[in-house]
Design an enzyme around this catalytic site. Structure first.
Site, short mmCIF file in Angstrom:
data_model
loop_
_atom_site.label_atom_id
_atom_site.label_comp_id
_atom_site.label_asym_id
_atom_site.label_seq_id
_atom_site.Cartn_x
_atom_site.Cartn_y
_atom_site.Cartn_z
N ASN B 130 1.05 -1.13 0.09
CA ASN B 130 0.08 -0.27 -0.05
C ASN B 130 0.90 1.29 0.10
O ASN B 130 1.38 1.66 1.05
CB ASN B 130 -0.76 0.06 1.16
CG ASN B 130 -1.80 1.05 1.33
OD1 ASN B 130 -1.83 1.92 0.34
ND2 ASN B 130 -2.57 1.17 2.59
N CYS B 133 -2.29 5.17 0.70
CA CYS B 133 -3.02 5.74 1.30
C CYS B 133 -3.16 7.22 1.52
O CYS B 133 -2.12 7.88 1.83
CB CYS B 133 -2.79 5.21 2.96
SG CYS B 133 -4.00 5.69 4.29
#
Lengths: 258, 310
Positions: B130, B133
């Protein structure tokens, strides 16, 4: 292609209400009467209440016409909430979650401490439908009780237990409940309060073959079943016969047992 | 003949292409097991970072018909605590024939490699990185997904750290997402997840204040489906690795469209708010019905159908 979605309330974006009046329940617990109602609120459902720059927390619904929230001062948000005055604003999203389901015609309501908050809304609905309502309220001391006068004036039968014996029977409310089941012969038990009390009631109801609807409290963040914060611990789910991964905000807060 | 929803992602066999998107109910073994039981083809855990984080204070999420906005703030127990949780989850999911994707994040290129090495101990089927974010900007600075260079650096660090398949999760708010996808694939990404939420905010007029405690957050749900489709459609034209297309998928037709844009798997997240984890079995049966009705025997026959001819 047909798409069928069983839409539930998402609560939407919060909208502002004004405090119309504040009722003092006890030293730490106040009921805020608001100037409007929620669309289609059921007893046992909850709202997320927001005060800008302070925070947002879940609260059960005390009544809906007009909307009333019973708040116990336990943290920064609830502290600010109990100190609101008439004309102050509070923002709400909701109603959220699944509430109580009235089954049969004789209802036994059990409240522990400030957890009794949603029971007056439930009692009101049950009495309006022509049901008979017996309420058992328990608390540590007389000063921790709420709703005693409210439930009596609505027309409920009432029994009270305090751990120190300062009001009603001395001891835990679960002891009073056991006697009341024999005397009142309810069709279903409805309870809200500390987890320990709910578990004891679940055991009692399982023993007696009495269906129970138990409203759980949890740390709630999103309120709409996405973040996982309010998952009921797996061992509790197993003990209560609920599927694993049970979310208090989405599947509850009311758990149907038996 | 009934259409087949079975899919192979980098050698990982799945019964259907629906994936629980990261950040949605990926917090415990029991809740991820529930998603698998309710029909998800794979489950992604919530992103784990180097240290425990409580995340932002409430309000963190608001949902309405059409969208969800959130700034949860990467709540997680830290990657070391996460390993036993992931192991337990993986065991339970395997029993159901459902793979586990483990999402992770970190504050620096080096830390991405370290967190990946720790998470790999749990042997998830895939690691999702990720780098996008939108809710922790004040702490972490610009997301690594903002430029091809930083995205590629993170990919290289994770690639060096682990042998497991890795998918890089990209942000939609960039001028050329296809070029960023190209850059991460050239550094060894096995797959691309697109998209993360779209940076957004709500202001309450009566309060005169932002609604989310973090002020800004990420928009997801039906409102962003067209954004996600475009991103996947562009990426599919630039790279040949599989794409996990995520963003606003809430019915079988949405899933079909995402696959036609070039996705191999389809992430489902915000739609869980409306119906709970039961949403997976509904989307699955709707997708199957659509494919049968339109004579697509399998997902491969539908994949990339909306892409321009090469």
């Amino acid at each position: 292609m047909k798409t069928t979605v069983n839409h539930r309330s998402l609560g939407g974006i919060m909208r502002p209400y004004r405090v119309a009046n504040v009722l003092r329940e006890n030293e730490t617990t106040h009921t805020l009467l608001l100037n409007d109602r929620l669309p289609e609120a059921q007893p046992g459902q909850f709202v997320m209440a927001w005060l800008p720059e302070i925070g947002e927390k879940p609260f059960s619904i005390h009544a809906n016409i007009p909307l009333a929230l019973t708040i116990c001062d336990v943290g920064p948000v609830s502290h600010a909430m109990v100190n609101l005055q008439a004309r102050d604003r509070v923002w709400l999203r909701g109603p959220l979650g699944n509430g109580f389901d009235l089954r049969g015609s004789k209802y036994l309501l059990v409240g522990g401490g400030y957890g009794a908050a949603p029971l007056s809304f439930l009692a009101q609905e049950a009495l309006q439908q022509g049901g008979e309502v017996m309420a058992c309220l328990g608390a540590k001391t007389k000063a921790d009780l709420i709703l005693v006068d409210r439930l009596t004036s609505l027309g409920c039968y009432l029994r009270v237990a305090t751990e120190d014996g300062s009001e009603g029977s001395q001891g835990l409310v679960t002891e009073v409940v056991e006697e009341t089941i024999d005397a009142f012969q309810p069709d279903c038990l409805y309870a809200c309060g500390p987890t320990g009390m709910l578990l004891a009631l679940a055991d009692l109801c399982q023993r007696r073959g009495l269906p129970a609807q138990l409203s759980f409290e949890a740390l709630m963040r999103c309120g709409v079943g996405l973040c996982g914060s309010c998952e009921l611990p797996e061992e509790l789910c197993q003990r209560l016969g609920l599927p694993g991964g049970w979310l208090v905000c989405h599947d509850g807060p009311v758990a149907m047992i038996g | 003949m009934e259409a087949s929803l079975a899919v192979d992602l980098l050698g990982i066999q799945m019964k259907n292409p629906l994936v629980v998107a990261s950040g949605i109910l990926g917090t415990s073994a029991s809740v991820m097991q529930r998603c698998a039981r309710e029909g998800a083809g794979a489950v992604t855990s919530k992103s784990a970072g180097p240290e425990p984080r409580t995340g932002h204070a409430n309000p963190v999420t608001l949902a309405w018909n059409g969208g969800v906005i959130n700034a949860i703030g990467l709540t997680n127990p830290g990657c070391r605590e996460e390993v036993p949780l992931l192991r337990e989850t993986r065991g339970r999911l395997r029993a159901l024939g459902v793979p586990l994707f483990a999402s992770l994040f970190a504050p620096s290129v080096e830390a991405f490699g370290e967190v990946a090495r720790v998470i790999a101990e749990a042997e998830p089927d895939l690691i999702e990185v990720n780098i996008s974010c939108p809710n922790v900007g004040s702490e972490f600075g610009t997301p690594f997904s903002a430029t091809a260079k930083s995205a590629a650096e993170v990919t290289a660090a994770v690639r060096k750290a682990v042998k497991l398949p890795i998918s890089i999760k990209l942000a939609p708010n960039v001028p050329e997402i296809g070029r960023i996808a190209q850059a991460v694939v050239s550094e060894g990404a096995d797959a691309i997840t697109a998209i993360n939420t779209v940076p957004a905010m709500l202001i309450d007029a009566y309060a005169g204040k932002p609604v989310l405690k973090n002020a800004t957050g990420g928009l997801s749900g039906a409102a962003i489906k067209p954004v996600a489709l475009k991103a996947v459609w562009e990426i599919a034209q630039m790279v040949s690795v599989p794409i996990i297309g995520t963003g606003g998928i809430s019915c079988g037709l949405d899933a079909a469209e995402m696959i036609m844009a070039g996705a191999t798997l389809v992430g489902v997240g915000s739609a869980v708010a409306l119906e709970g984890p039961a949403v997976f079995s509904r989307i699955k049966s709707e997708l199957e019905a659509f494919m049968t009705q339109e004579s697509y025997p399998d997902l491969a026959s539908m994949r990339g159908k909306a892409l321009p001819p090469k």
